[in-house]
Scaffold this motif. Structure first.
Motif, PDB file in Angstrom:
ATOM      1  N   PHE A 188      97.823  -1.905  95.903  1.00  0.00           N
ATOM      2  CA  PHE A 188      97.380  -0.529  96.070  1.00  0.00           C
ATOM      3  C   PHE A 188      95.743  -0.234  95.992  1.00  0.00           C
ATOM      4  CE2 PHE A 188     101.503   0.360  95.016  1.00  0.00           C
ATOM      5  CZ  PHE A 188     102.390   0.235  96.438  1.00  0.00           C
ATOM      6  N   ALA A 189      94.939  -1.130  95.138  1.00  0.00           N
ATOM      7  CA  ALA A 189      93.653  -0.955  95.132  1.00  0.00           C
ATOM      8  C   ALA A 189      92.740  -1.395  96.158  1.00  0.00           C
ATOM      9  CB  ALA A 189      93.364  -1.930  93.715  1.00  0.00           C
ATOM     10  N   ARG A 190      91.700  -0.424  96.149  1.00  0.00           N
ATOM     11  CA  ARG A 190      90.891  -0.613  97.320  1.00  0.00           C
ATOM     12  C   ARG A 190      89.787  -1.479  96.876  1.00  0.00           C
ATOM     13  NH1 ARG A 190      88.249   4.434  98.491  1.00  0.00           N
ATOM     14  NH2 ARG A 190      89.614   5.009  96.510  1.00  0.00           N
ATOM     15  N   ASN A 191      89.266  -1.075  95.343  1.00  0.00           N
ATOM     16  CA  ASN A 191      88.176  -1.873  95.265  1.00  0.00           C
ATOM     17  C   ASN A 191      88.374  -2.391  93.827  1.00  0.00           C
ATOM     18  OD1 ASN A 191      85.584  -2.431  94.860  1.00  0.00           O
ATOM     19  ND2 ASN A 191      84.571  -0.608  94.796  1.00  0.00           N
ATOM     20  N   PRO A 192      89.166  -3.471  93.563  1.00  0.00           N
ATOM     21  CA  PRO A 192      89.495  -4.151  92.252  1.00  0.00           C
ATOM     22  C   PRO A 192      88.313  -4.792  91.888  1.00  0.00           C
ATOM     23  CG  PRO A 192      90.594  -5.240  94.012  1.00  0.00           C
ATOM     24  CD  PRO A 192      89.933  -4.212  94.747  1.00  0.00           C
ATOM     25  N   ALA A 193      88.338  -4.814  90.282  1.00  0.00           N
ATOM     26  CA  ALA A 193      87.048  -5.418  89.557  1.00  0.00           C
ATOM     27  C   ALA A 193      87.990  -6.385  88.178  1.00  0.00           C
ATOM     28  CB  ALA A 193      86.269  -4.734  89.462  1.00  0.00           C
ATOM     29  N   GLU A 194      87.108  -7.073  87.606  1.00  0.00           N
ATOM     30  CA  GLU A 194      87.497  -7.702  86.437  1.00  0.00           C
ATOM     31  C   GLU A 194      86.650  -7.815  85.512  1.00  0.00           C
ATOM     32  OE1 GLU A 194      89.190 -11.434  87.969  1.00  0.00           O
ATOM     33  OE2 GLU A 194      91.467 -10.744  87.791  1.00  0.00           O
ATOM     34  N   VAL A 195      86.808  -7.650  84.275  1.00  0.00           N
ATOM     35  CA  VAL A 195      85.723  -8.022  83.213  1.00  0.00           C
ATOM     36  C   VAL A 195      86.366  -8.691  82.179  1.00  0.00           C
ATOM     37  CG1 VAL A 195      84.970  -5.627  83.189  1.00  0.00           C
ATOM     38  CG2 VAL A 195      86.762  -5.827  81.883  1.00  0.00           C
ATOM     39  N   VAL A 196      85.420  -9.592  81.385  1.00  0.00           N
ATOM     40  CA  VAL A 196      86.038 -10.498  80.430  1.00  0.00           C
ATOM     41  C   VAL A 196      86.263  -9.773  79.123  1.00  0.00           C
ATOM     42  CG1 VAL A 196      85.284 -12.778  78.964  1.00  0.00           C
ATOM     43  CG2 VAL A 196      84.678 -12.481  81.467  1.00  0.00           C
ATOM     44  N   VAL A 197      87.238  -9.972  78.238  1.00  0.00           N
ATOM     45  CA  VAL A 197      87.492  -9.549  77.166  1.00  0.00           C
ATOM     46  C   VAL A 197      87.994 -10.538  76.094  1.00  0.00           C
ATOM     47  CG1 VAL A 197      88.299  -7.006  78.238  1.00  0.00           C
ATOM     48  CG2 VAL A 197      89.947  -9.019  77.884  1.00  0.00           C
ATOM     49  N   GLU A 198      87.865 -10.093  74.767  1.00  0.00           N
ATOM     50  CA  GLU A 198      88.296 -10.765  73.773  1.00  0.00           C
ATOM     51  C   GLU A 198      89.971 -10.830  73.609  1.00  0.00           C
ATOM     52  OE1 GLU A 198      86.346 -12.494  72.171  1.00  0.00           O
ATOM     53  OE2 GLU A 198      84.537 -11.559  72.865  1.00  0.00           O
ATOM     54  N   ARG A 239      83.954   3.331  85.907  1.00  0.00           N
ATOM     55  CA  ARG A 239      83.223   4.496  86.362  1.00  0.00           C
ATOM     56  C   ARG A 239      82.151   3.975  87.288  1.00  0.00           C
ATOM     57  NH1 ARG A 239      84.018   7.872  81.753  1.00  0.00           N
ATOM     58  NH2 ARG A 239      85.955   8.512  82.543  1.00  0.00           N
ATOM     59  N   GLU A 240      82.101   2.619  87.543  1.00  0.00           N
ATOM     60  CA  GLU A 240      81.042   1.993  88.632  1.00  0.00           C
ATOM     61  C   GLU A 240      81.785   2.014  89.889  1.00  0.00           C
ATOM     62  OE1 GLU A 240      80.249  -2.173  87.688  1.00  0.00           O
ATOM     63  OE2 GLU A 240      79.259  -1.493  85.707  1.00  0.00           O
ATOM     64  N   GLY A 241      83.023   2.863  90.199  1.00  0.00           N
ATOM     65  CA  GLY A 241      83.599   3.256  91.189  1.00  0.00           C
ATOM     66  C   GLY A 241      84.590   1.998  91.722  1.00  0.00           C
ATOM     67  N   HIS A 242      85.110   1.544  90.614  1.00  0.00           N
ATOM     68  CA  HIS A 242      86.387   0.671  90.893  1.00  0.00           C
ATOM     69  C   HIS A 242      87.877   1.351  90.692  1.00  0.00           C
ATOM     70  CE1 HIS A 242      83.961  -2.983  91.411  1.00  0.00           C
ATOM     71  NE2 HIS A 242      83.459  -2.481  90.412  1.00  0.00           N
ATOM     72  N   ASP A 243      88.738   1.104  91.427  1.00  0.00           N
ATOM     73  CA  ASP A 243      90.073   1.837  91.185  1.00  0.00           C
ATOM     74  C   ASP A 243      91.032   0.891  90.452  1.00  0.00           C
ATOM     75  OD1 ASP A 243      90.317   0.162  93.260  1.00  0.00           O
ATOM     76  OD2 ASP A 243      91.388   1.830  94.557  1.00  0.00           O
ATOM     77  N   TYR A 244      90.698  -0.148  90.156  1.00  0.00           N
ATOM     78  CA  TYR A 244      91.245  -1.085  89.297  1.00  0.00           C
ATOM     79  C   TYR A 244      90.523  -1.968  88.643  1.00  0.00           C
ATOM     80  CZ  TYR A 244      94.661  -5.126  88.536  1.00  0.00           C
ATOM     81  OH  TYR A 244      95.460  -5.907  88.177  1.00  0.00           O
ATOM     82  N   VAL A 245      90.876  -2.308  87.175  1.00  0.00           N
ATOM     83  CA  VAL A 245      90.110  -3.074  86.568  1.00  0.00           C
ATOM     84  C   VAL A 245      90.692  -3.860  85.664  1.00  0.00           C
ATOM     85  CG1 VAL A 245      88.137  -3.507  84.935  1.00  0.00           C
ATOM     86  CG2 VAL A 245      88.061  -1.645  86.535  1.00  0.00           C
ATOM     87  N   GLY A 246      91.032  -5.351  86.058  1.00  0.00           N
ATOM     88  CA  GLY A 246      91.838  -6.296  85.460  1.00  0.00           C
ATOM     89  C   GLY A 246      90.832  -6.854  84.210  1.00  0.00           C
ATOM     90  N   SER A 247      91.433  -7.937  83.524  1.00  0.00           N
ATOM     91  CA  SER A 247      90.606  -8.372  82.532  1.00  0.00           C
ATOM     92  C   SER A 247      91.149  -9.768  82.381  1.00  0.00           C
ATOM     93  CB  SER A 247      90.838  -7.477  81.101  1.00  0.00           C
ATOM     94  OG  SER A 247      91.937  -7.809  80.672  1.00  0.00           O
ATOM     95  N   ILE A 248      90.067 -10.585  81.957  1.00  0.00           N
ATOM     96  CA  ILE A 248      90.109 -11.831  81.757  1.00  0.00           C
ATOM     97  C   ILE A 248      89.834 -12.489  80.269  1.00  0.00           C
ATOM     98  CG2 ILE A 248      89.118 -14.274  82.360  1.00  0.00           C
ATOM     99  CD1 ILE A 248      87.954 -12.596  84.811  1.00  0.00           C
ATOM    100  N   ARG A 249      90.711 -12.834  79.675  1.00  0.00           N
ATOM    101  CA  ARG A 249      90.531 -13.213  78.152  1.00  0.00           C
ATOM    102  C   ARG A 249      89.630 -14.439  78.040  1.00  0.00           C
ATOM    103  NH1 ARG A 249      97.310 -13.737  77.405  1.00  0.00           N
ATOM    104  NH2 ARG A 249      96.934 -14.395  79.743  1.00  0.00           N
TER     105      ARG A 249
END
Ligand code: UDP
Ligand code: MG
Length: 308
Positions: free
Chosen positions: A183-193, A110-120
């Motif tokens: 294909f992502a214009r604005n990718p981001a990552e978050v940390v997850v469990e 919702r912050e405007g990213h079109d791809y959000v990956g995650s880091i364990r």
């Protein structure tokens, strides 16, 4: 709307627990959602459990039954083609990715990213798995343009335009997060469990992990092939120099018979390298072969949907 896509292959032992936690987590998000299970040709009771779950929650559950096992990434692609959400979230069925973390990914989208990956945050796998996968992560990072911190993790969110682009691809053996990243214009990552597998066993042997990494590297980069030709180039210049030196020595000092084993060592090394090179070529040729056959990538046996 959020589509959650889950590939399922022989997961009967863990599914009940997954249903419990996943539906609860999604209900708590308070947004419209659908859950798309793709049964990847399981040979246990997974399909039956999924269809029971579909009867319990027909409003939000879609089950795609693939006729035969097509692999985790093909199963996810089958889910992508069928899902209707603006955001798709992929998740493993074994609860190693906690469903409660989905909200975190959605917030980031919702912050405007079109791809959000995650880091364990802390990986709960055996040390050998963790170590090998970190190594492959580094190799992939060097030779492809794909910047994913933690490639082995499937908890990821994709926006509709990215899903549409993926749906237009006809790749046969691929790695979904990497394909999406291109294909992502604005990718981001978050940390997850990350949790230990609650039930059942891993579906990946060491062999299939190695295969997956070839899909990832040769599928997204020509660098291995290019390195190989560079290597061949350097070696051939080196041996040309060696040949000239030996020729010179023969004229000046006379013929030599020693240094035989050095020669052997050199030869075995070169044979090894050429075998590897042929294998590497085979990787690319094999992919071309798979691609030109134009076979369907998976076969859908049935879809359980609202109207069924
Ligand atoms: N999976 C699948 N088809 C396969 C292999 C795996 O759909 O051929 C699914 C499996 O059910 C799980 C996910 O892919 O939901 C990840 O598999 P697994 O947990 O065995 O991999 P690991 O966590 O050990 O890497
Ligand atoms: Mg797992």
């Amino acid at each position: 709307m959020i589509s959650v896509i889950i590939p399922v292959f022989n997961e009967e032992a863990g599914l009940p627990r997954l249903f419990e936690r996943l539906y609860k987590a999604m209900d708590e998000l308070g947004e419209p959602y659908e859950i798309v299970f793709v049964n990847d040709g399981s040979r246990d009771r997974s399909a039956a459990l999924l269809s029971e779950q579909h009867q319990r929650r027909p409003d939000v559950t879609v089950v795609i039954l693939l006729a035969v096992n097509a692999g985790q990434h093909m199963a996810i692609l089958a889910g992508f083609e069928r899902c209707v959400g603006d955001i798709a979230v992929t998740l493993d069925a074994d609860l190693q990715n906690p469903p409660e973390e989905i909200g975190k990914l959605i917030d980031k989208m919702r912050e405007g990213h079109d791809y959000v990956g995650s880091i364990r945050r802390k990986r709960r796998d055996s040390w050998l798995r963790t170590w090998a996968s970190k190594g492959m992560n580094r190799v992939r990072d060097r030779i492809t343009k794909i910047r994913i911190t933690d490639q082995g993790n499937m908890l990821r969110a994709y926006a509709r335009p990215v899903i549409d682009a993926i749906n237009r691809c006809q790749e046969v053996s691929t790695f979904v997060p990497a394909l999406a990243y291109t294909f992502a214009r604005n990718p981001a990552e978050v940390v997850v469990e990350h949790e230990e597998r609650t039930a059942g066993v891993s579906k990946y042997s060491l062999y299939s992990l190695v295969r997956l990494n070839f899909d990832l590297t040769t599928g997204f980069s020509l660098v291995p092939l290019q390195w190989f030709s560079m290597f061949g180039f350097v070696i051939s210049i080196g041996s040309a120099v060696l040949f000239l030196l030996l020729l010179l020595r023969r004229v000046v000092v006379g013929p030599e018979a020693e240094g035989l084993f050095t020669l052997f060592a050199l030869m075995f090394f070169l044979i090894g390298m050429s075998l590897f090179g042929i294998g590497l070529l085979g990787e690319y040729v094999g992919r071309i072969y798979l691609q030109v056959r134009h076979r369907p990538r998976y076969v859908v046996e049935a879809i359980l949907d609202k109207d069924t």
